[in-house]
Design a protein around this motif. Structure first.
Motif, PDB file in Angstrom:
ATOM      1  N   LEU A 161      77.863  13.586  86.281  1.00  0.00           N
ATOM      2  CA  LEU A 161      77.991  11.970  86.214  1.00  0.00           C
ATOM      3  C   LEU A 161      77.673  11.354  87.173  1.00  0.00           C
ATOM      4  N   GLY A 162      76.739  10.266  87.189  1.00  0.00           N
ATOM      5  CA  GLY A 162      76.324   9.587  88.274  1.00  0.00           C
ATOM      6  C   GLY A 162      77.444   8.509  87.950  1.00  0.00           C
ATOM      7  N   SER A 163      77.157   7.143  88.756  1.00  0.00           N
ATOM      8  CA  SER A 163      78.226   6.003  88.626  1.00  0.00           C
ATOM      9  C   SER A 163      78.136   5.503  87.275  1.00  0.00           C
ATOM     10  N   ALA A 164      79.586   4.844  86.964  1.00  0.00           N
ATOM     11  CA  ALA A 164      79.591   4.303  85.684  1.00  0.00           C
ATOM     12  C   ALA A 164      78.429   3.237  85.454  1.00  0.00           C
ATOM     13  N   GLU A 165      77.910   2.425  86.453  1.00  0.00           N
ATOM     14  CA  GLU A 165      76.894   1.650  86.248  1.00  0.00           C
ATOM     15  C   GLU A 165      75.563   2.194  86.050  1.00  0.00           C
ATOM     16  N   GLY A 166      75.195   3.410  86.723  1.00  0.00           N
ATOM     17  CA  GLY A 166      74.206   4.009  86.191  1.00  0.00           C
ATOM     18  C   GLY A 166      74.002   4.774  85.089  1.00  0.00           C
ATOM     19  N   ARG A 167      75.114   5.091  84.384  1.00  0.00           N
ATOM     20  CA  ARG A 167      75.231   5.843  83.287  1.00  0.00           C
ATOM     21  C   ARG A 167      75.135   4.482  82.172  1.00  0.00           C
ATOM     22  N   ASP A 168      75.543   3.410  82.436  1.00  0.00           N
ATOM     23  CA  ASP A 168      75.599   2.246  81.372  1.00  0.00           C
ATOM     24  C   ASP A 168      74.096   2.015  81.231  1.00  0.00           C
ATOM     25  N   LYS A 169      73.376   1.771  82.420  1.00  0.00           N
ATOM     26  CA  LYS A 169      72.081   1.385  82.411  1.00  0.00           C
ATOM     27  C   LYS A 169      71.147   2.598  81.567  1.00  0.00           C
ATOM     28  N   MET A 170      71.489   3.973  81.814  1.00  0.00           N
ATOM     29  CA  MET A 170      70.897   5.048  81.011  1.00  0.00           C
ATOM     30  C   MET A 170      71.099   4.806  79.417  1.00  0.00           C
ATOM     31  N   HIS A 171      72.145   4.514  79.036  1.00  0.00           N
ATOM     32  CA  HIS A 171      72.520   4.309  77.868  1.00  0.00           C
ATOM     33  C   HIS A 171      71.719   2.976  77.044  1.00  0.00           C
ATOM     34  N   LYS A 172      71.958   2.064  78.003  1.00  0.00           N
ATOM     35  CA  LYS A 172      71.167   0.701  77.437  1.00  0.00           C
ATOM     36  C   LYS A 172      69.526   1.176  77.293  1.00  0.00           C
ATOM     37  N   ALA A 173      69.151   1.698  78.341  1.00  0.00           N
ATOM     38  CA  ALA A 173      67.717   2.052  78.126  1.00  0.00           C
ATOM     39  C   ALA A 173      67.375   2.916  76.698  1.00  0.00           C
ATOM     40  N   ALA A 174      68.290   3.970  76.545  1.00  0.00           N
ATOM     41  CA  ALA A 174      67.980   4.733  75.261  1.00  0.00           C
ATOM     42  C   ALA A 174      68.283   3.879  74.053  1.00  0.00           C
ATOM     43  N   GLU A 219      63.427   2.179  74.967  1.00  0.00           N
ATOM     44  CA  GLU A 219      62.461   2.331  76.133  1.00  0.00           C
ATOM     45  C   GLU A 219      62.256   3.796  76.323  1.00  0.00           C
ATOM     46  N   GLN A 220      60.815   4.079  77.008  1.00  0.00           N
ATOM     47  CA  GLN A 220      60.449   5.209  77.235  1.00  0.00           C
ATOM     48  C   GLN A 220      61.255   5.862  78.440  1.00  0.00           C
ATOM     49  N   LEU A 221      61.883   7.273  77.983  1.00  0.00           N
ATOM     50  CA  LEU A 221      62.594   8.019  79.026  1.00  0.00           C
ATOM     51  C   LEU A 221      61.864   9.289  79.565  1.00  0.00           C
ATOM     52  N   THR A 222      62.370   9.489  80.700  1.00  0.00           N
ATOM     53  CA  THR A 222      61.693  10.652  81.247  1.00  0.00           C
ATOM     54  C   THR A 222      62.350  12.062  80.452  1.00  0.00           C
ATOM     55  N   ASP A 223      61.766  13.053  80.654  1.00  0.00           N
ATOM     56  CA  ASP A 223      62.304  14.441  80.137  1.00  0.00           C
ATOM     57  C   ASP A 223      63.563  14.687  80.865  1.00  0.00           C
ATOM     58  N   SER A 224      63.790  14.307  82.328  1.00  0.00           N
ATOM     59  CA  SER A 224      64.660  14.444  83.146  1.00  0.00           C
ATOM     60  C   SER A 224      66.213  13.575  82.414  1.00  0.00           C
ATOM     61  N   MET A 225      65.851  12.226  82.063  1.00  0.00           N
ATOM     62  CA  MET A 225      66.721  11.530  81.850  1.00  0.00           C
ATOM     63  C   MET A 225      67.220  11.967  80.362  1.00  0.00           C
ATOM     64  N   ARG A 226      66.290  12.253  79.389  1.00  0.00           N
ATOM     65  CA  ARG A 226      66.528  12.690  78.186  1.00  0.00           C
ATOM     66  C   ARG A 226      67.620  13.970  78.303  1.00  0.00           C
ATOM     67  N   MET A 227      67.306  15.001  79.027  1.00  0.00           N
ATOM     68  CA  MET A 227      68.190  16.029  79.287  1.00  0.00           C
ATOM     69  C   MET A 227      69.598  15.484  79.671  1.00  0.00           C
ATOM     70  N   GLN A 287      82.639  25.913  70.126  1.00  0.00           N
ATOM     71  CA  GLN A 287      81.355  25.535  69.618  1.00  0.00           C
ATOM     72  C   GLN A 287      80.365  25.624  71.141  1.00  0.00           C
ATOM     73  N   VAL A 288      79.105  25.559  70.625  1.00  0.00           N
ATOM     74  CA  VAL A 288      78.086  25.595  71.797  1.00  0.00           C
ATOM     75  C   VAL A 288      77.625  24.063  72.072  1.00  0.00           C
ATOM     76  N   GLY A 289      77.711  23.749  73.236  1.00  0.00           N
ATOM     77  CA  GLY A 289      77.066  22.370  73.477  1.00  0.00           C
ATOM     78  C   GLY A 289      75.794  22.617  73.953  1.00  0.00           C
ATOM     79  N   ALA A 290      75.279  21.360  74.429  1.00  0.00           N
ATOM     80  CA  ALA A 290      73.805  21.093  74.785  1.00  0.00           C
ATOM     81  C   ALA A 290      73.416  22.061  75.897  1.00  0.00           C
ATOM     82  N   GLN A 291      72.045  22.332  75.974  1.00  0.00           N
ATOM     83  CA  GLN A 291      71.510  23.387  77.046  1.00  0.00           C
ATOM     84  C   GLN A 291      71.313  22.508  78.050  1.00  0.00           C
ATOM     85  N   PRO A 292      71.787  23.048  79.366  1.00  0.00           N
ATOM     86  CA  PRO A 292      71.391  22.244  80.519  1.00  0.00           C
ATOM     87  C   PRO A 292      69.811  22.588  80.958  1.00  0.00           C
ATOM     88  N   GLU A 293      69.480  21.765  82.035  1.00  0.00           N
ATOM     89  CA  GLU A 293      68.415  22.384  82.857  1.00  0.00           C
ATOM     90  C   GLU A 293      68.882  23.563  83.344  1.00  0.00           C
TER      91      GLU A 293
END
Length: 331
Positions: free
Chosen positions: A95-108, A112-120, A134-140
């Motif tokens: 996880l990044g900072s809380a502020e960074g995560r908040d910005k990512m979620h707002k963009a989603a 807005e267009q997200l990079t593949d890295s941001m989507r992952m 349960q099986v979770g999301a695949q990571p990079e």
């Protein structure tokens, strides 16, 4: 008490394995002289590493700080055939900072267009910590090399001649041995510098695979048992003996978007990574990079990474290999 294991050489060159307790008292393991041999003995006996190490009384006291200063400490794991030690890793897991995560979620949410890295990254935030069973999301995921790419404390981290950058990545790595029936057994955790070429990676995210084919430094000790949920450390770069860059780094599941179990599942689900007798070192990712802050490393810089509960930091100087032209010939 949590046992730690350190591989080192005696002054006459003979290899030994030391068991270290929480206070730093280290004693020679009498039943094995390498971590791999101890792990194999533990599997054969149906015991833990700690139980196998203490099947016979521990031997003489070992001075780990002196051995570190004298360059006699080895990486905490190796294999007599380096081709049977596999280095891999996962990214976008912390996880990044809380502020960074908040910005990512707002963009989603705004579409807005997200990079593949941001989507992952967002996939991990949403699905990287699944419920039990349960099986979770695949990571990079990336391949980093074999046992020939492992260096220990004090050894140089050497970039290829063609590299455009040599940058540190302070991380925790899991160490595993594959049992005779193909079951992966986690031996423990170690500090790591998952050394990468960030200029190559920045040029095009499809060059990530190229950027990761580099050496990696492993800290002096293997920590047995569970990794604490909150790991806090510091990453430093020294130049001419002076600290020129420094920043804290966080790891452990409290600071991650994935569980370690989920990362392990998505690595070991592949049959090719469950070959009996193979050793795996898997890097769990980071958020702290000097490169992301515009710092440019130079040959001779020293990377130093330390974090509790590990007793010993790892320190490695940046070096660069000589050019080795390669010609492909036809037979």
């Amino acid at each position: 008490m949590v046992l730690r294991f350190v591989q080192l050489k005696e002054k006459d060159g003979a290899r030994i394995l030391a068991a270290v307790n929480d206070s730093g008292l280290a004693r020679k393991v009498e039943v094995a002289d390498t971590l791999l041999a101890l792990a194999q003995a533990a599997l054969a006996a149906g015991a833990t590493l700690a139980e196998a190490a203490q099947a016979h009384p521990l031997g003489a006291e070992v001075d780990i700080p002196a051995a570190l200063a004298e360059g006699r400490v080895l990486a905490p794991i190796d294999h007599p055939d380096p081709a049977h030690l596999v280095l891999t890793g996962t990214g976008l897991t912390h996880l990044g900072s809380a502020e960074g995560r908040d910005k990512m979620h707002k963009a989603a949410q705004a579409g807005e267009q997200l990079t593949d890295s941001m989507r992952m990254f967002l996939m991990g935030v949403e699905g990287g910590k699944p419920a039990d069973g349960q099986v979770g999301a695949q990571p990079e995921w990336f391949y980093k090399g074999d046992g020939s790419h492992v260096v220990g404390h004090g050894a140089p981290l050497t970039s290829p001649a063609f590299a455009q950058d040599g940058g540190e990545e302070p991380e925790i790595a899991g160490v595993y041995l594959i049992g005779a029936d193909g079951t992966p057994y986690r031996l423990g955790f170690c500090l790591a510098n998952e050394f990468s070429d960030h200029v190559i990676e920045r040029g095009n995210y499809l060059w990530l695979a190229h950027s990761k084919l580099r050496q990696a430094a492993l800290g002096p000790e293997l920590l047995t048992g569970d990794l604490p949920a909150d790991v806090r450390g510091a990453s430093k770069i020294l130049r001419d003996g002076k600290v020129v860059w420094e920043k804290p780094f966080l790891s452990g599941e409290a600071n991650m978007s994935h569980t370690i179990a989920n990362l392990e599942h998505h690595h070991f689900k592949y049959d090719i990574f469950r070959k009996p007798g193979d050793v795996h070192v898997h890097f769990f990712g980071t958020t702290t990079l000097s490169f992301s802050e515009g710092f440019q490393t130079k040959v001779g810089d020293v990377f130093e990474i330390g974090a509790a509960p590990f007793l010993y930091p790892t320190s490695n100087a940046l070096a660069q290999a000589q050019d080795k032209p390669v010609t492909v010939r036809s037979l």
